[in-house]
Design an enzyme around this catalytic site. Structure first.
Site, PDB file in Angstrom:
ATOM      1  N   LYS A  13      -5.812 114.218  83.883  1.00  0.00           N
ATOM      2  CA  LYS A  13      -5.345 115.618  83.870  1.00  0.00           C
ATOM      3  C   LYS A  13      -6.451 116.554  84.385  1.00  0.00           C
ATOM      4  O   LYS A  13      -6.215 117.391  85.246  1.00  0.00           O
ATOM      5  CB  LYS A  13      -4.921 116.034  82.446  1.00  0.00           C
ATOM      6  CG  LYS A  13      -3.841 115.144  81.834  1.00  0.00           C
ATOM      7  CD  LYS A  13      -3.422 115.599  80.446  1.00  0.00           C
ATOM      8  CE  LYS A  13      -4.524 115.541  79.408  1.00  0.00           C
ATOM      9  NZ  LYS A  13      -4.968 114.167  79.058  1.00  0.00           N
ATOM     10  N   ARG A  88       0.261 119.934  72.603  1.00  0.00           N
ATOM     11  CA  ARG A  88      -0.020 118.539  72.270  1.00  0.00           C
ATOM     12  C   ARG A  88       0.789 118.081  71.069  1.00  0.00           C
ATOM     13  O   ARG A  88       0.697 116.938  70.670  1.00  0.00           O
ATOM     14  CB  ARG A  88      -1.489 118.448  71.901  1.00  0.00           C
ATOM     15  CG  ARG A  88      -2.282 117.504  72.756  1.00  0.00           C
ATOM     16  CD  ARG A  88      -3.715 117.695  72.308  1.00  0.00           C
ATOM     17  NE  ARG A  88      -4.557 116.665  72.700  1.00  0.00           N
ATOM     18  CZ  ARG A  88      -5.400 116.749  73.727  1.00  0.00           C
ATOM     19  NH1 ARG A  88      -5.436 117.811  74.474  1.00  0.00           N
ATOM     20  NH2 ARG A  88      -6.196 115.754  73.982  1.00  0.00           N
ATOM     21  N   ARG A 160     -19.241 112.143  76.919  1.00  0.00           N
ATOM     22  CA  ARG A 160     -18.672 112.896  75.792  1.00  0.00           C
ATOM     23  C   ARG A 160     -18.745 112.070  74.516  1.00  0.00           C
ATOM     24  O   ARG A 160     -18.525 110.857  74.542  1.00  0.00           O
ATOM     25  CB  ARG A 160     -17.211 113.245  76.096  1.00  0.00           C
ATOM     26  CG  ARG A 160     -17.048 114.582  76.768  1.00  0.00           C
ATOM     27  CD  ARG A 160     -15.664 114.851  77.274  1.00  0.00           C
ATOM     28  NE  ARG A 160     -14.566 114.591  76.366  1.00  0.00           N
ATOM     29  CZ  ARG A 160     -13.283 114.843  76.640  1.00  0.00           C
ATOM     30  NH1 ARG A 160     -12.970 115.396  77.809  1.00  0.00           N
ATOM     31  NH2 ARG A 160     -12.343 114.579  75.783  1.00  0.00           N
ATOM     32  N   ARG A 171      -7.937 108.325  69.497  1.00  0.00           N
ATOM     33  CA  ARG A 171      -7.266 109.364  70.298  1.00  0.00           C
ATOM     34  C   ARG A 171      -5.951 108.839  70.876  1.00  0.00           C
ATOM     35  O   ARG A 171      -4.975 109.582  70.994  1.00  0.00           O
ATOM     36  CB  ARG A 171      -8.198 109.837  71.433  1.00  0.00           C
ATOM     37  CG  ARG A 171      -9.325 110.714  70.917  1.00  0.00           C
ATOM     38  CD  ARG A 171     -10.456 110.846  71.915  1.00  0.00           C
ATOM     39  NE  ARG A 171     -10.063 111.471  73.145  1.00  0.00           N
ATOM     40  CZ  ARG A 171     -10.759 111.354  74.287  1.00  0.00           C
ATOM     41  NH1 ARG A 171     -11.863 110.625  74.318  1.00  0.00           N
ATOM     42  NH2 ARG A 171     -10.343 111.968  75.365  1.00  0.00           N
TER      43      ARG A 171
HETATM   44  P1  AP5 Z   1      -9.982 112.848  83.238  1.00  0.00           P
HETATM   45  O1  AP5 Z   1      -9.466 113.603  84.398  1.00  0.00           O
HETATM   46  O2  AP5 Z   1     -11.214 113.390  82.564  1.00  0.00           O
HETATM   47  O3  AP5 Z   1      -8.812 112.592  82.175  1.00  0.00           O
HETATM   48  P2  AP5 Z   1      -8.060 113.576  81.218  1.00  0.00           P
HETATM   49  O4  AP5 Z   1      -6.618 113.233  81.271  1.00  0.00           O
HETATM   50  O5  AP5 Z   1      -8.442 114.997  81.488  1.00  0.00           O
HETATM   51  O6  AP5 Z   1      -8.652 113.049  79.831  1.00  0.00           O
HETATM   52  P3  AP5 Z   1      -9.280 113.803  78.583  1.00  0.00           P
HETATM   53  O7  AP5 Z   1      -9.994 112.733  77.782  1.00  0.00           O
HETATM   54  O8  AP5 Z   1     -10.127 114.974  78.966  1.00  0.00           O
HETATM   55  O9  AP5 Z   1      -8.022 114.242  77.868  1.00  0.00           O
HETATM   56  P4  AP5 Z   1      -7.849 114.524  76.432  1.00  0.00           P
HETATM   57  O10 AP5 Z   1      -6.505 115.084  76.506  1.00  0.00           O
HETATM   58  O11 AP5 Z   1      -8.036 113.420  75.475  1.00  0.00           O
HETATM   59  O12 AP5 Z   1      -9.115 115.449  76.072  1.00  0.00           O
HETATM   60  P5  AP5 Z   1      -9.260 117.000  75.868  1.00  0.00           P
HETATM   61  O13 AP5 Z   1     -10.551 117.402  76.435  1.00  0.00           O
HETATM   62  O14 AP5 Z   1      -8.030 117.726  76.272  1.00  0.00           O
HETATM   63  O15 AP5 Z   1     -10.246 111.339  83.714  1.00  0.00           O
HETATM   64  C1  AP5 Z   1     -10.830 110.392  82.839  1.00  0.00           C
HETATM   65  C2  AP5 Z   1     -11.766 109.478  83.631  1.00  0.00           C
HETATM   66  O16 AP5 Z   1     -11.019 108.704  84.549  1.00  0.00           O
HETATM   67  C3  AP5 Z   1     -12.827 110.218  84.458  1.00  0.00           C
HETATM   68  O17 AP5 Z   1     -14.014 109.487  84.431  1.00  0.00           O
HETATM   69  C4  AP5 Z   1     -12.234 110.258  85.884  1.00  0.00           C
HETATM   70  O18 AP5 Z   1     -13.242 110.288  86.887  1.00  0.00           O
HETATM   71  C5  AP5 Z   1     -11.440 108.953  85.903  1.00  0.00           C
HETATM   72  N1  AP5 Z   1     -10.216 109.012  86.701  1.00  0.00           N
HETATM   73  C6  AP5 Z   1      -9.327 110.055  86.768  1.00  0.00           C
HETATM   74  N2  AP5 Z   1      -8.288 109.718  87.578  1.00  0.00           N
HETATM   75  C7  AP5 Z   1      -8.522 108.428  87.989  1.00  0.00           C
HETATM   76  C8  AP5 Z   1      -7.808 107.508  88.828  1.00  0.00           C
HETATM   77  N3  AP5 Z   1      -6.642 107.845  89.407  1.00  0.00           N
HETATM   78  N4  AP5 Z   1      -8.346 106.292  89.043  1.00  0.00           N
HETATM   79  C9  AP5 Z   1      -9.533 105.928  88.463  1.00  0.00           C
HETATM   80  N5  AP5 Z   1     -10.260 106.760  87.661  1.00  0.00           N
HETATM   81  C10 AP5 Z   1      -9.752 107.990  87.430  1.00  0.00           C
HETATM   82  O19 AP5 Z   1      -9.309 117.092  74.269  1.00  0.00           O
HETATM   83  C11 AP5 Z   1     -10.430 116.630  73.534  1.00  0.00           C
HETATM   84  C12 AP5 Z   1     -10.205 116.925  72.055  1.00  0.00           C
HETATM   85  O20 AP5 Z   1     -10.068 118.342  71.847  1.00  0.00           O
HETATM   86  C13 AP5 Z   1      -8.948 116.320  71.436  1.00  0.00           C
HETATM   87  O21 AP5 Z   1      -9.151 114.980  71.025  1.00  0.00           O
HETATM   88  C14 AP5 Z   1      -8.706 117.272  70.271  1.00  0.00           C
HETATM   89  O22 AP5 Z   1      -9.568 117.000  69.191  1.00  0.00           O
HETATM   90  C15 AP5 Z   1      -9.096 118.622  70.853  1.00  0.00           C
HETATM   91  N6  AP5 Z   1      -7.944 119.312  71.467  1.00  0.00           N
HETATM   92  C16 AP5 Z   1      -7.796 119.642  72.788  1.00  0.00           C
HETATM   93  N7  AP5 Z   1      -6.617 120.246  72.996  1.00  0.00           N
HETATM   94  C17 AP5 Z   1      -6.004 120.308  71.795  1.00  0.00           C
HETATM   95  C18 AP5 Z   1      -4.743 120.796  71.369  1.00  0.00           C
HETATM   96  N8  AP5 Z   1      -3.866 121.353  72.234  1.00  0.00           N
HETATM   97  N9  AP5 Z   1      -4.432 120.696  70.058  1.00  0.00           N
HETATM   98  C19 AP5 Z   1      -5.285 120.151  69.168  1.00  0.00           C
HETATM   99  N10 AP5 Z   1      -6.487 119.654  69.515  1.00  0.00           N
HETATM  100  C20 AP5 Z   1      -6.850 119.732  70.817  1.00  0.00           C
END
Ligand code: AP5
Length: 217
Positions: A13, A88, A160, A171
């Site tokens: 994402k 979410r 991270r 997660r």
């Molecule tokens: P990346 O693009 O970073 O993936 P992502 O989908 O953004 O994953 P996140 O881990 O950031 O999502 P998340 O939803 O768990 O975390 P968030 O920060 O929102 O890609 C991942 C890796 O793969 C990278 O190394 C990239 O280079 C690689 N990659 C990408 N595409 C690829 C491909 N096609 N092929 C190969 N490699 C690829 O949330 C973190 C925490 O915050 C949550 O756990 C929660 O505690 C809190 N939080 C955030 N939002 C909320 C909410 N709305 N409500 C409650 N808590 C929340």
């Protein structure tokens, strides 16, 4: 244009959003980034959020709904925004519907990026992020030109805290239980476009861009 990027942790994402905001000149609202900035600053919000984030659990709905509602009123969101990581839970989606109704706005599309679970674990445990500009890399799939240095700003790359294997597994459980019901929630209004997120980053970008082009005014 208001578009939600929905998908499991590691679906890509953030990687796709980074490219989409540049191409379509949209505001970017990533609740994970906002919460990590709050943790870094040591603010009361950050201190509360940290307790949940380090365990791989969700921050309470009312906290994130408040953050996003306020962010949506900023001037850069007037012409459109990408929501990454929000909503979410069904409760967050209902709260967002209410906020948008009051603003006279609506969600145009939900792009659901689907990726196999084994691949998600490989991606997350190999992810590196820039401390300065939050650009995202992967040690194998999307490596920086110089090890541990951001291509874009020269900042230091780090892993991270929630990308350790045990927290990633938690997660993924939280995602399955609390976030996957949103696929049905938005599916009922025919808003969901599913994209296979298992392939090449640029190929996926091209597919998601086509969805955005259809929604562009
Ligand atoms: P990346 O693009 O970073 O993936 P992502 O989908 O953004 O994953 P996140 O881990 O950031 O999502 P998340 O939803 O768990 O975390 P968030 O920060 O929102 O890609 C991942 C890796 O793969 C990278 O190394 C990239 O280079 C690689 N990659 C990408 N595409 C690829 C491909 N096609 N092929 C190969 N490699 C690829 O949330 C973190 C925490 O915050 C949550 O756990 C929660 O505690 C809190 N939080 C955030 N939002 C909320 C909410 N709305 N409500 C409650 N808590 C929340």
């Amino acid at each position: 244009m208001l578009i939600i990027l929905l998908g499991p942790p590691g679906a890509g994402k953030g990687t796709q959003a980074e490219r989409l905001v540049k191409k379509f000149n949209l505001a970017y609202i990533a609740t994970g980034d906002i919460l990590r900035a709050a943790v870094k600053s040591g603010s009361p919000l950050g201190q509360e959020a940290r307790i949940y984030m380090e365990k791989g659990q969700l921050v309470p709905d009312e906290v994130v709904v408040g953050i996003v509602s306020e962010r949506l009123t900023a001037s850069d969101c007037r012409d459109g925004a990408i929501l990454d990581g929000f909503p979410r839970t069904v409760a967050q989606a209902q709260a967002l519907d209410e906020v948008l109704r009051e603003m006279g706005r609506q969600i145009d599309r939900v792009v659901y990026i689907a990726v196999d679970e084994e691949e998600l674990i490989t991606r997350l445990t190999g992810r590196r992020v820039c401390r300065e500009c939050a650009a995202t890399y992967h040690i194998k799939f999307n490596a920086p030109r110089v090890r541990n240095v951001c291509d874009q700003c020269g900042g230091e790359l780090y892993q991270r805290e929630d990308d350790s294997l045990s927290t990633v597994q938690e997660r993924l459980v939280v995602y399955r239980e609390q976030t996957t019901p949103l696929i049905d929630y938005y599916g009922r209004s025919d808003l969901v476009t599913e994209i296979d997120g298992n392939g090449d980053i640029e190929q996926i970008f091209s597919e998601i861009s086509s969805v955005f082009e259809v929604e562009s005014p």
